[in-house]
Design a protein around this motif. Structure first.
Motif, short mmCIF file in Angstrom:
data_model
loop_
_atom_site.label_atom_id
_atom_site.label_comp_id
_atom_site.label_asym_id
_atom_site.label_seq_id
_atom_site.Cartn_x
_atom_site.Cartn_y
_atom_site.Cartn_z
N ASP A 167 -30.44 19.66 48.08
CA ASP A 167 -30.68 18.42 47.35
C ASP A 167 -30.46 18.62 45.86
O ASP A 167 -30.88 19.64 45.30
N PRO A 168 -29.81 17.66 45.18
CA PRO A 168 -29.60 17.78 43.73
C PRO A 168 -30.94 17.86 42.99
O PRO A 168 -31.93 17.24 43.38
N VAL A 169 -30.96 18.63 41.92
CA VAL A 169 -32.16 18.75 41.08
C VAL A 169 -32.09 17.66 40.03
O VAL A 169 -31.19 17.65 39.17
N LEU A 170 -33.03 16.72 40.08
CA LEU A 170 -32.97 15.52 39.23
C LEU A 170 -32.98 15.87 37.75
O LEU A 170 -32.22 15.30 36.97
N SER A 171 -33.83 16.83 37.35
CA SER A 171 -33.92 17.14 35.92
C SER A 171 -32.60 17.67 35.39
O SER A 171 -32.17 17.33 34.28
N THR A 172 -31.92 18.51 36.16
CA THR A 172 -30.64 19.06 35.73
C THR A 172 -29.57 17.98 35.66
O THR A 172 -28.84 17.87 34.66
N LEU A 173 -29.46 17.18 36.71
CA LEU A 173 -28.45 16.12 36.72
C LEU A 173 -28.70 15.09 35.62
O LEU A 173 -27.77 14.65 34.95
N SER A 174 -29.95 14.71 35.41
CA SER A 174 -30.27 13.70 34.40
C SER A 174 -29.91 14.20 33.01
O SER A 174 -29.39 13.44 32.17
N CYS A 175 -30.20 15.47 32.75
CA CYS A 175 -29.85 16.05 31.45
C CYS A 175 -28.34 16.02 31.25
O CYS A 175 -27.84 15.63 30.19
N ALA A 176 -27.58 16.43 32.28
CA ALA A 176 -26.13 16.44 32.18
C ALA A 176 -25.56 15.04 31.98
O ALA A 176 -24.62 14.83 31.19
N VAL A 177 -26.13 14.06 32.67
CA VAL A 177 -25.68 12.67 32.53
C VAL A 177 -25.89 12.19 31.10
O VAL A 177 -25.00 11.57 30.49
N GLU A 178 -27.06 12.48 30.55
CA GLU A 178 -27.34 12.04 29.19
C GLU A 178 -26.41 12.69 28.18
O GLU A 178 -25.93 12.06 27.24
N VAL A 179 -26.12 13.97 28.37
CA VAL A 179 -25.18 14.68 27.50
C VAL A 179 -23.82 13.99 27.52
O VAL A 179 -23.25 13.65 26.49
N ALA A 180 -23.29 13.81 28.72
CA ALA A 180 -21.95 13.25 28.86
C ALA A 180 -21.89 11.81 28.35
O ALA A 180 -20.92 11.41 27.70
N ARG A 181 -22.92 11.04 28.62
CA ARG A 181 -22.92 9.63 28.21
C ARG A 181 -22.94 9.51 26.70
O ARG A 181 -22.18 8.71 26.13
N ARG A 182 -23.75 10.30 26.04
CA ARG A 182 -23.83 10.21 24.57
C ARG A 182 -22.56 10.73 23.90
O ARG A 182 -22.17 10.25 22.85
N PRO A 241 -23.68 4.11 35.85
CA PRO A 241 -22.61 3.53 36.67
C PRO A 241 -21.21 3.64 36.06
O PRO A 241 -20.23 3.79 36.78
N GLY A 242 -21.10 3.61 34.74
CA GLY A 242 -19.77 3.63 34.14
C GLY A 242 -19.25 5.01 33.76
O GLY A 242 -18.15 5.13 33.21
N LEU A 243 -20.00 6.04 34.07
CA LEU A 243 -19.63 7.39 33.64
C LEU A 243 -18.47 7.94 34.47
O LEU A 243 -18.45 7.80 35.70
N SER A 244 -17.52 8.55 33.80
CA SER A 244 -16.40 9.19 34.49
C SER A 244 -16.88 10.50 35.13
O SER A 244 -17.42 11.37 34.44
N VAL A 245 -16.70 10.63 36.44
CA VAL A 245 -17.22 11.79 37.17
C VAL A 245 -16.10 12.41 38.00
O VAL A 245 -15.33 11.70 38.67
N ARG A 246 -16.02 13.74 37.93
CA ARG A 246 -15.08 14.49 38.76
C ARG A 246 -15.86 15.54 39.53
O ARG A 246 -16.86 16.05 39.02
N THR A 247 -15.43 15.85 40.73
CA THR A 247 -16.11 16.88 41.52
C THR A 247 -15.18 18.07 41.73
O THR A 247 -13.96 17.93 41.85
N GLU A 248 -15.79 19.26 41.77
CA GLU A 248 -15.07 20.51 42.04
C GLU A 248 -15.87 21.28 43.09
O GLU A 248 -16.99 21.74 42.79
N VAL A 249 -15.34 21.40 44.28
CA VAL A 249 -15.96 22.19 45.34
C VAL A 249 -14.98 23.32 45.65
O VAL A 249 -13.92 23.08 46.24
N LEU A 250 -15.33 24.54 45.25
CA LEU A 250 -14.36 25.64 45.27
C LEU A 250 -14.82 26.78 46.16
O LEU A 250 -16.02 27.09 46.24
N ASP A 251 -13.86 27.42 46.77
CA ASP A 251 -14.11 28.56 47.65
C ASP A 251 -14.21 29.84 46.81
O ASP A 251 -13.41 30.76 46.93
N THR A 252 -15.19 29.85 45.92
CA THR A 252 -15.50 31.04 45.10
C THR A 252 -17.02 31.11 44.97
O THR A 252 -17.73 30.15 45.25
N ARG A 253 -17.49 32.24 44.49
CA ARG A 253 -18.92 32.36 44.23
C ARG A 253 -19.34 31.32 43.20
O ARG A 253 -18.57 30.96 42.31
#
Length: 312
Positions: A167-182, A241-253
């Protein structure tokens, strides 16, 4: 409580930065001054002076002698001048304390919005269990930024956030969202799912469409990673809702995934993670690795921290 002296400050909880005269701490002060100005919270500079006679207190080829209490005020003046040259009027307070730098900064974190440290202090050695950055990131009550790599990356370089299996960690995701949004930056949700990629003794990976128990395990782990990132993306879209999001799921450590992406990022956001090998040092393996090898500043977010963001 450590003994020492301080100058007054007012207003909202400040950005706190540790300073010891080293090149790493000077970079941290410059980064923190810009961050405090962007947040409008002011900057509190903290200088820790070790007790005379502490083990390892002599100067060597790779280590400067720890600051003594009598030198702390001179170091404080240097740090204030540096911060004011970057952002005039940003400094709201200063603290000189007797004690080990990591412990002093952890104490200060209880009244801070954010703590900023350099990746190397008065020792040039890699991060160890006694390093200031590791102690602070492990135990602080608020998010900690370890300033390393490219500090003045051109905007809008992406903000990368580590997503674990689960499960995603809310505190980590929320911090990252605020960084990117600002910052007006895209957000990259990154997950590395392979446990053995890059190992010299690695067993050859099965072809994905070949039947067999190992192939099934590989597909299961990859699917788990993709679902974890998918849940994180859904949460991000609800938060911004308006934030640009990209995902990276990679076969590496996981650590290699984040370290690789960090070289094109303005900031890397990770959770504290894990329990670490020693009591009181709750840093996971991935977090410890990126603090040593990332190519940009790293934010370490405690799981129970109030949701705060930092300027990329």
């Amino acid at each position: 409580m450590h003994s020492g002296s301080s100058v007054g400050e007012s207003g909202r909880a400040p950005v706190v930065v540790g300073y010891d005269g080293s090149a790493g701490s000077r970079r941290a002060v410059r980064w923190a001054a810009h961050e405090a100005a962007a947040r409008g919270t002011g900057l509190r500079i903290v200088v820790a002076a070790d007790d005379p006679g502490v083990p390892g207190a002599r100067r060597t080829a790779t280590r400067l002698a720890p600051l003594r209490l009598g030198d702390g005020h001179e170091a404080m003046s240097e740090a204030v001048a540096l911060a004011e040259s970057c952002q005039p009027g940003v400094t709201r307070g200063g603290v000189v304390r007797r004690g080990q730098p990591g412990g002093v900064l952890v104490d200060q974190s209880h009244t801070a919005r954010l703590v900023v440290v350099g990746s190397r202090g008065r020792t040039a050695l890699p991060a160890s269990e006694s390093s200031t950055s590791l102690i602070t990131a492990s135990r602080a009550a608020c998010p900690v930024v370890v300033v390393r790599g490219r500090v003045d990356a051109p905007r809008p370089d992406p903000v990368v956030v580590g997503v674990g299996l689960g499960d995603p960690v809310l505190s980590t995701l929320s911090c990252a969202v605020e960084v990117a949004r600002r910052a007006g930056s895209p957000l990259v949700l990154a997950c590395g799912w392979s446990a053995d990629a890059g190992s010299p003794s690695r067993v050859p990976r099965p072809v994905p469409d070949r039947a067999g128990p190992l192939a099934t395990v590989v597909r299961d782990v990859q699917g788990h990673a993709e679902r974890s990132v998918g849940r994180a993306a859904e949460l991000v879209h609800r938060l911004a809702p308006g934030l640009s999001v990209r995902t990276e799921v990679l076969d590496t450590r996981a650590e290699r995934t984040l370290e690789g992406l960090s070289w094109g990022a303005s900031l890397l956001v990770v959770g504290r993670g894990g329990t670490g090998p020693f009591p009181g040092m709750p840093l996971g393996q991935v977090t410890r690795s990126v603090l040593e090898h990332a190519g940009c500043p790293v934010v370490v977010v405690p799981p129970d921290a109030p949701v705060v963001g930092v300027q990329a």
